[in-house]
Design a protein around this motif. Structure first.
Motif, PDB file in Angstrom:
ATOM      1  N   ILE A 190      30.877  85.747  14.368  1.00 22.57           N
ATOM      2  CA  ILE A 190      30.099  84.905  13.563  1.00 22.57           C
ATOM      3  C   ILE A 190      31.588  84.271  13.342  1.00 22.57           C
ATOM      4  CG2 ILE A 190      29.492  86.630  11.606  1.00 22.57           C
ATOM      5  CD1 ILE A 190      31.454  85.953   9.533  1.00 22.57           C
ATOM      6  N   ASP A 191      31.618  82.781  12.962  1.00 18.43           N
ATOM      7  CA  ASP A 191      32.642  81.812  12.949  1.00 18.43           C
ATOM      8  C   ASP A 191      33.013  81.890  12.561  1.00 18.43           C
ATOM      9  OD1 ASP A 191      30.939  80.575  15.066  1.00 18.43           O
ATOM     10  OD2 ASP A 191      29.929  79.301  13.766  1.00 18.43           O
ATOM     11  N   GLY A 192      34.645  81.562  12.542  1.00 17.31           N
ATOM     12  CA  GLY A 192      35.698  81.781  10.931  1.00 17.31           C
ATOM     13  C   GLY A 192      35.573  82.913  10.354  1.00 17.31           C
ATOM     14  N   LEU A 231      26.381  74.401  11.367  1.00 23.03           N
ATOM     15  CA  LEU A 231      24.603  72.930  11.710  1.00 23.03           C
ATOM     16  C   LEU A 231      25.352  73.185  13.205  1.00 23.03           C
ATOM     17  CD1 LEU A 231      25.436  72.533   8.386  1.00 23.03           C
ATOM     18  CD2 LEU A 231      23.217  70.963   9.054  1.00 23.03           C
ATOM     19  N   LEU A 232      24.388  73.243  14.211  1.00 23.88           N
ATOM     20  CA  LEU A 232      24.312  73.051  15.758  1.00 23.88           C
ATOM     21  C   LEU A 232      23.032  72.037  15.899  1.00 23.88           C
ATOM     22  CD1 LEU A 232      25.229  76.211  18.172  1.00 23.88           C
ATOM     23  CD2 LEU A 232      26.120  74.431  17.478  1.00 23.88           C
ATOM     24  N   VAL A 233      23.022  70.975  16.816  1.00 23.19           N
ATOM     25  CA  VAL A 233      22.410  69.885  17.267  1.00 23.19           C
ATOM     26  C   VAL A 233      22.501  70.156  18.470  1.00 23.19           C
ATOM     27  CG1 VAL A 233      21.478  67.832  17.437  1.00 23.19           C
ATOM     28  CG2 VAL A 233      21.934  68.408  15.059  1.00 23.19           C
ATOM     29  N   LEU A 264      25.212  87.590  12.915  1.00 23.45           N
ATOM     30  CA  LEU A 264      26.248  87.415  14.063  1.00 23.45           C
ATOM     31  C   LEU A 264      24.946  86.713  14.887  1.00 23.45           C
ATOM     32  CD1 LEU A 264      26.558  91.133  14.696  1.00 23.45           C
ATOM     33  CD2 LEU A 264      28.328  89.607  14.412  1.00 23.45           C
ATOM     34  N   HIS A 265      25.635  85.486  15.652  1.00 22.70           N
ATOM     35  CA  HIS A 265      25.494  84.826  16.722  1.00 22.70           C
ATOM     36  C   HIS A 265      25.793  84.618  17.700  1.00 22.70           C
ATOM     37  CE1 HIS A 265      28.107  82.131  14.630  1.00 22.70           C
ATOM     38  NE2 HIS A 265      28.005  81.053  16.248  1.00 22.70           N
ATOM     39  N   ARG A 266      24.682  83.850  18.760  1.00 20.22           N
ATOM     40  CA  ARG A 266      25.587  83.818  20.310  1.00 20.22           C
ATOM     41  C   ARG A 266      24.808  83.229  21.196  1.00 20.22           C
ATOM     42  NH1 ARG A 266      24.397  90.159  24.037  1.00 20.22           N
ATOM     43  NH2 ARG A 266      22.441  89.640  23.225  1.00 20.22           N
ATOM     44  N   ALA A 267      25.172  82.435  22.362  1.00 21.52           N
ATOM     45  CA  ALA A 267      24.545  81.989  22.990  1.00 21.52           C
ATOM     46  C   ALA A 267      24.209  82.677  24.220  1.00 21.52           C
ATOM     47  CB  ALA A 267      25.768  80.600  24.120  1.00 21.52           C
ATOM     48  N   ARG A 323      25.019  70.937  31.877  1.00 16.37           N
ATOM     49  CA  ARG A 323      24.743  69.599  31.041  1.00 16.37           C
ATOM     50  C   ARG A 323      25.011  69.998  29.400  1.00 16.37           C
ATOM     51  NH1 ARG A 323      19.558  67.677  33.631  1.00 16.37           N
ATOM     52  NH2 ARG A 323      18.172  69.270  31.626  1.00 16.37           N
ATOM     53  N   ARG A 324      24.728  70.908  29.605  1.00 17.45           N
ATOM     54  CA  ARG A 324      24.373  71.635  27.494  1.00 17.45           C
ATOM     55  C   ARG A 324      25.169  70.722  26.789  1.00 17.45           C
ATOM     56  NH1 ARG A 324      25.599  76.449  24.228  1.00 17.45           N
ATOM     57  NH2 ARG A 324      23.291  77.531  23.414  1.00 17.45           N
ATOM     58  N   LEU A 325      25.072  70.660  26.201  1.00 12.77           N
ATOM     59  CA  LEU A 325      26.300  70.012  24.681  1.00 12.77           C
ATOM     60  C   LEU A 325      25.426  70.023  23.583  1.00 12.77           C
ATOM     61  CD1 LEU A 325      28.792  68.268  24.131  1.00 12.77           C
ATOM     62  CD2 LEU A 325      27.299  66.126  24.788  1.00 12.77           C
ATOM     63  N   LEU A 326      25.891  70.637  22.730  1.00 13.90           N
ATOM     64  CA  LEU A 326      25.119  71.026  20.665  1.00 13.90           C
ATOM     65  C   LEU A 326      26.575  69.938  20.647  1.00 13.90           C
ATOM     66  CD1 LEU A 326      24.563  75.025  21.391  1.00 13.90           C
ATOM     67  CD2 LEU A 326      23.617  72.478  21.784  1.00 13.90           C
ATOM     68  N   HIS A 327      25.896  69.796  19.149  1.00 14.34           N
ATOM     69  CA  HIS A 327      27.154  69.170  17.715  1.00 14.34           C
ATOM     70  C   HIS A 327      26.992  70.447  17.153  1.00 14.34           C
ATOM     71  CE1 HIS A 327      27.607  64.152  19.709  1.00 14.34           C
ATOM     72  NE2 HIS A 327      28.028  65.513  20.433  1.00 14.34           N
ATOM     73  N   ARG A 328      28.762  70.351  16.439  1.00 12.72           N
ATOM     74  CA  ARG A 328      28.290  71.056  15.674  1.00 12.72           C
ATOM     75  C   ARG A 328      28.930  70.991  14.163  1.00 12.72           C
ATOM     76  NH1 ARG A 328      31.842  76.776  16.135  1.00 12.72           N
ATOM     77  NH2 ARG A 328      33.446  75.268  16.023  1.00 12.72           N
ATOM     78  N   THR A 329      28.642  70.820  13.498  1.00 11.43           N
ATOM     79  CA  THR A 329      29.382  70.409  11.268  1.00 11.43           C
ATOM     80  C   THR A 329      29.566  72.313  10.965  1.00 11.43           C
ATOM     81  OG1 THR A 329      27.186  70.528  10.540  1.00 11.43           O
ATOM     82  CG2 THR A 329      29.005  68.338  11.903  1.00 11.43           C
TER      83      THR A 329
HETATM   84  C1  OGA Z   1      29.102  77.898  17.967  1.00 10.50           C
HETATM   85  C2  OGA Z   1      28.176  78.998  18.544  1.00 10.50           C
HETATM   86  C3  OGA Z   1      26.191  79.471  20.471  1.00 10.50           C
HETATM   87  C4  OGA Z   1      26.054  78.233  21.329  1.00 10.50           C
HETATM   88  O1  OGA Z   1      29.025  76.296  18.576  1.00 10.50           O
HETATM   89  O2  OGA Z   1      29.671  78.162  16.758  1.00 10.50           O
HETATM   90  O3  OGA Z   1      28.976  79.662  18.788  1.00 10.50           O
HETATM   91  O4  OGA Z   1      24.492  78.791  21.826  1.00 10.50           O
HETATM   92  N1  OGA Z   1      27.261  78.363  19.302  1.00 10.50           N
HETATM   93  O5  OGA Z   1      26.155  77.787  21.761  1.00 10.50           O
END
Ligand code: OGA
Ligand code: MN
Length: 277
Positions: free
Chosen positions: A103-105, A116-118, A251-254, A262-268
């Motif tokens: 989990i984050d943090g 939030l992920l874009v 819980l999350h994971r990549a 080139r994968r790029l996500l923007h997160r807040t």
């Molecule tokens: C994150 C994260 C997962 C991903 O940005 O906090 O865990 O798939 N990302 O990139």
């Protein structure tokens, strides 16, 4: 503008019918908050929200965390990539930790309320994101396990998580990880609304007062339990997708992808509103 929500299995909801430039709107944010509370994950497929609107929308949902890393012209936005040429050597190395359930943090007093992920750039070969719902996982535990773990506390540390992905780290690297303070949290998070979730994952190193091997075995058993497919949702990214999750109960994971991708996500992220109790 109101969205149409379609529930997914085993949890989560997909929102349709709202465009990126209309999302930063009070009613849309309220709808999203409600959906998040009820379903845990909200997916706006291909919404293509711009960075200014992403920050504005995040502000309507709560208080954004402001980063000190100056990765982006908006200090609220983290750039999530493993590419050292984009993120720098240290940060891209830390972000390898995203491959582990977390989990984050988790080492903060108040873990973030939501993330939030874009997707700005996707990897056709991998890099899906998986979520597992630890409210559902907790609820499904046998009563005797609930009784066994109900009063336990766990030490969360950044170093614990990093050591799992960088077992060959140097002493200097380990010393840098240790700069982030540890945090002891209850293993079972009882939320103000009465729901309970499991606070486990890669940062969870030690069960307080328990023999190290025994504690590790318990944490592994709980993580294996919580990440069964019946509690898990997998998101395959398309460019422009916005995914939001309740970081206090997921819980999350990549899933694996090449660091040179080139994968790029923007997160807040949203500042936590509730201490772990
Ligand atoms: C994150 C994260 C997962 C991903 O940005 O906090 O865990 O798939 N990302 O990139
Ligand atoms: Mn994360």
């Amino acid at each position: 503008m109101t969205a149409t929500f379609t529930t997914m299995t085993p949890f989560g909801v997909e929102a349709a019918g709202v465009s990126g430039d209309r999302l930063a709107d009070r009613d849309a944010a309220e709808e999203c908050r409600d959906a998040l509370g009820e379903h845990g994950v909200v997916i706006y497929r291909g919404i293509g929200i711009g960075d200014d609107d992403l920050v504005a929308f995040t502000r309507l949902l709560g208080e954004p965390v402001v980063a000190k890393t100056a990765e982006h012209r908006h200090p609220e936005i983290d750039t999530i990539t493993l590419d050292p040429s984009k993120a720098g050597a240290v940060l891209s190395s830390y972000r390898q930790g995203n491959f582990l359930w977390h989990i984050d943090g988790a080492t903060r007093d108040l873990p973030q309320k939501a993330t939030l992920l874009v997707a700005r750039e996707v990897d056709p070969a991998g890099g899906d994101t998986e979520f597992t719902n630890t409210y559902l996982a907790y609820e499904a535990l046998p009563e005797e396990t609930k009784a066994e773990i109900g009063a336990l506390q766990v030490r969360h540390s950044f170093a614990t998580a990093q050591a799992r992905v960088h077992p060959d780290a140097t002493a200097d690297e380990r010393a840098a990880w240790e700069q982030v303070s540890d945090k002891i949290h209850p293993l079972v998070w009882t939320h103000r609304n009465g729901r309970k979730s499991l606070l486990i994952g890669s940062t969870a190193g030690e069960v307080v007062g328990m023999d190290a091997a025994q504690g590790q075995a318990l944490l592994t058993r709980l993580l294996d339990w919580a990440t069964q497919p019946r509690f898990t949702l997998r998101h395959q990214w398309r460019r422009g997708d916005l995914v939001i999750w309740d970081n206090t109960g997921m819980l999350h994971r990549a899933l694996p992808f090449e660091p040179t991708s080139r994968r790029l996500l923007h997160r807040t992220t949203l500042v936590g509103e509730e201490a772990v109790a």
